[in-house]
Design a protein around this motif. Structure first.
Motif, short mmCIF file in Angstrom:
data_model
loop_
_atom_site.label_atom_id
_atom_site.label_comp_id
_atom_site.label_asym_id
_atom_site.label_seq_id
_atom_site.Cartn_x
_atom_site.Cartn_y
_atom_site.Cartn_z
N ASN A 77 34.90 78.01 48.55
CA ASN A 77 35.69 77.44 49.64
C ASN A 77 35.29 78.00 50.99
O ASN A 77 35.26 77.28 51.98
N LYS B 258 33.31 75.69 54.20
CA LYS B 258 33.75 75.51 55.57
C LYS B 258 32.58 75.37 56.54
O LYS B 258 32.76 74.95 57.68
N PHE C 269 43.03 66.18 59.16
CA PHE C 269 43.26 66.89 57.91
C PHE C 269 42.58 68.26 57.85
O PHE C 269 43.25 69.27 57.60
N GLU D 14 44.41 71.92 57.85
CA GLU D 14 44.23 72.71 56.65
C GLU D 14 43.67 74.10 56.98
O GLU D 14 44.07 75.09 56.38
N HIS D 15 42.78 74.18 57.94
CA HIS D 15 42.02 75.42 58.12
C HIS D 15 42.18 76.09 59.48
O HIS D 15 41.55 77.11 59.73
#
Ligand SMILES: Nc1ncnc2c1ncn2[C@@H]1O[C@H](COP(=O)(O)OP(=O)(O)O)[C@@H](O)[C@H]1O
Ligand SMILES: [Mg+2]
Lengths: 259, 248
Positions: free
Chosen positions: B74, B78, B101, B105-106
């Motif tokens: 993960n 990114k 999104f 999310e990040h």
């Protein structure tokens, strides 16, 4: 002879298939569980699923609950009348609804409505690579898609069961007392006397288990869909079949454990 | 830099990648061409860890993706953005939520800031003002552009494109190709593009590689590819039925 062997062979294969699927679904359950404890719940997604699973199922659950209670009352009346025990109709309906029919019928209706939709929706997401897209964006699909559905179902199937129990008893009351003229006082007194709170609780625990089963099976089938639109259709059908069978089988074992 | 080293991958008995080697340079456009069903998407999914190889290594900036656990994967992901073949927009969300999104999310950005970025990215792909539309209301070309906006929302360094222009009309194809090249220049991206459109490939690519029967049979600059003597490549370039590639 050959035919017979073939038939047995096919039967054996379907049992094997079912057992294998159960194994894979259990593994799937474990990974969902690990995400449930590892990361905070997406509350907004859970509420959205609760609306879909719960609120939108109320109508079918009210209908099935009411009519089941009504027909039980009718059948019970015909049966009990043979030895003048009409006074037990109310408690029979109430016990039947809270222990068995409320949870099972609700779970089957929710399977047909929401479990199938879960398989179809996730299956479509799978074949159109939306699930891959979640992985690529480092957003775990189990957390985003599975956990909210499972949590919502575990919460909402018992809630719907309460509705179903209540409507069933009301339906039974209507047929028994209003149509068949059973004495109202005795009808209600026997319900109070013979139905305990633990009958209701145990029914609700069953319902929660069924909610877990139907959502897990629906999600698993959606998640493992392959092969385009045809695959989505297959996944949906299999989800309903496997979830319904599993609900009925586990119902026996839960009952054996509880009562 | 991304290196694929001796990748083998089979599905059941079907061998899809068979000892594939490829190097992808930073800040360049690498185009991988090959037949339909030849394993191009499978190759691309190896690069971002959606599919694990049966054997071999996928090295991204020195780390082997194939050996990573979910958490490391993960982190690595990114660095990537990806545009899928059919865009893979979430059809339960509108365009704005789709592009937002990865940001939601990040990042811990404020909602207002996120919406600014979404607006900016949609502007960059030439689709201002479609924020509130649902994916089902968009044409194929628009969906792909929204997909690109989503792929670059987080400023990734590497962007993967799976057949970005397949199924589009020639004008839209040109527009998307140009968009990719412009975006690549603007953000100095490493782009890996899967294509079976040989003309686009030769125009856009800094490097072109041909995938055939599970391996890279030829790679190099567009000029080198264009002048290659390899009979398989020659047949692919000319789109002829005659040659070593059996069609049926
Ligand atoms: N997840 C999968 N399971 C089984 N077979 C697959 C899977 N993904 C791809 N394949 C097979 O691998 C081959 C290559 O597919 P793909 O990479 O999608 O081709 P393309 O070059 O057109 O993108 C196809 O024959 C496909 O059926
Ligand atoms: Mg492909």
């Amino acid at each position: 002879m050959n035919r017979l062997i073939q038939a047995i062979d096919r039967f054996g294969r379907s049992i094997l298939w079912y057992v294998e699927e159960m194994g894979r679904i259990s593994l799937f359950f474990i990974s969902a569980l690990s995400w449930l404890v590892r990361s905070p719940l997406k509350v907004r997604l859970v509420f959205k699923q609760m609306e879909f699973v719960g609120v939108k199922s109320i109508f079918v659950v009210v209908l099935t609950g009411t009519f089941t209670g009504m027909v039980m009352s009718l059948q019970g009346y015909y049966g009990f009348r043979l030895f003048s025990a009409e006074s037990l109709v109310g408690s029979t309906v109430a016990l039947g609804m809270t222990r068995e029919l409320g949870p099972v019928l609700t779970a089957l209706m929710v399977t047909a409505r929401a479990g199938s939709a879960m398989a179809a929706e996730l299956g479509t997401m799978k074949v159109t690579e939306q699930i891959d897209a979640l992985y690529v964006m480092a957003a775990n699909p189990i957390r985003h898609l599975i956990v909210p559905r499972v949590v919502a179902s575990i919460a909402m199937v018992p809630a719907l069961t309460i509705v179903s129990d209540f409507m069933g008893i009301m339906g039974g009351y209507f047929v028994g007392v209003k149509l068949l003229k059973i004495n109202e006082g005795i009808f209600l007194k026997n319900i109070y006397k013979l139905v305990g709170l633990d009958d209701i609780y145990n029914g609700l625990i069953k319902a929660a288990c069924f909610g877990l089963i139907l959502s897990l099976v629906g999600c698993y089938k959606g998640f493992t869909t392959y092969g385009g639109a045809e695959g989505v259709g297959r996944a949906t059908t299999e989800a309903v079949v496997i979830a319904s069978i599993s609900i009925l089988i586990s119902d026996y074992f839960l009952t054996a454990l509880m009562f | 830099m991304i290196q694929l080293i001796d990748i083998h991958k089979s599905f059941k008995k079907q061998k899809v990648l068979d000892g594939l080697n490829l190097e992808i340079e930073d800040g360049k456009i690498t185009v991988i061409i090959g037949r339909s069903g030849g394993g191009k998407s499978v190759l691309l999914k190896h690069i971002i860890g959606l599919i694990k190889p049966d054997s071999g290594q996928v090295i991204v900036d020195g780390d082997d993706i194939a050996a990573m656990n979910e958490r490391q994967l993960n982190e690595t992901r990114k660095k990537f953005g990806m545009l899928f073949q059919e865009a893979a927009l979430f059809d339960s969300m509108n365009v704005e939520d789709n592009v937002a999104f990865p940001l939601r999310e990040h990042t811990k950005k404020k909602e207002r800031e996120i919406l600014e970025i979404v607006k900016d990215r949609l502007q960059a792909v030439g689709l201002p003002g479609v924020e509130k539309k649902m994916p089902s209301e968009l044409s194929g070309g628009m969906r792909k552009r929204v997909g690109l906006a989503r792929a670059i929302a987080l400023h990734p360094r590497i962007v993967l494109f799976d057949e970005p222009t397949t199924g589009l009309d020639p004008i839209m194809t040109e527009a998307i190709d140009k968009l990719i090249v412009d975006t690549q220049k603007m953000y100095n991206l490493t782009c890996i593009i899967i294509s079976h459109d040989i003309k686009s490939a030769l125009e856009m690519g800094d490097k072109v590689a041909m995938l055939y029967e599970g391996r890279i049979i030829e790679e190099g600059t567009p000029e080198k590819i264009n002048n290659s003597e390899n009979p398989i490549l020659r047949q692919f370039l000319s789109g002829s039925l005659e040659g070593p590639i059996s069609v049926i």
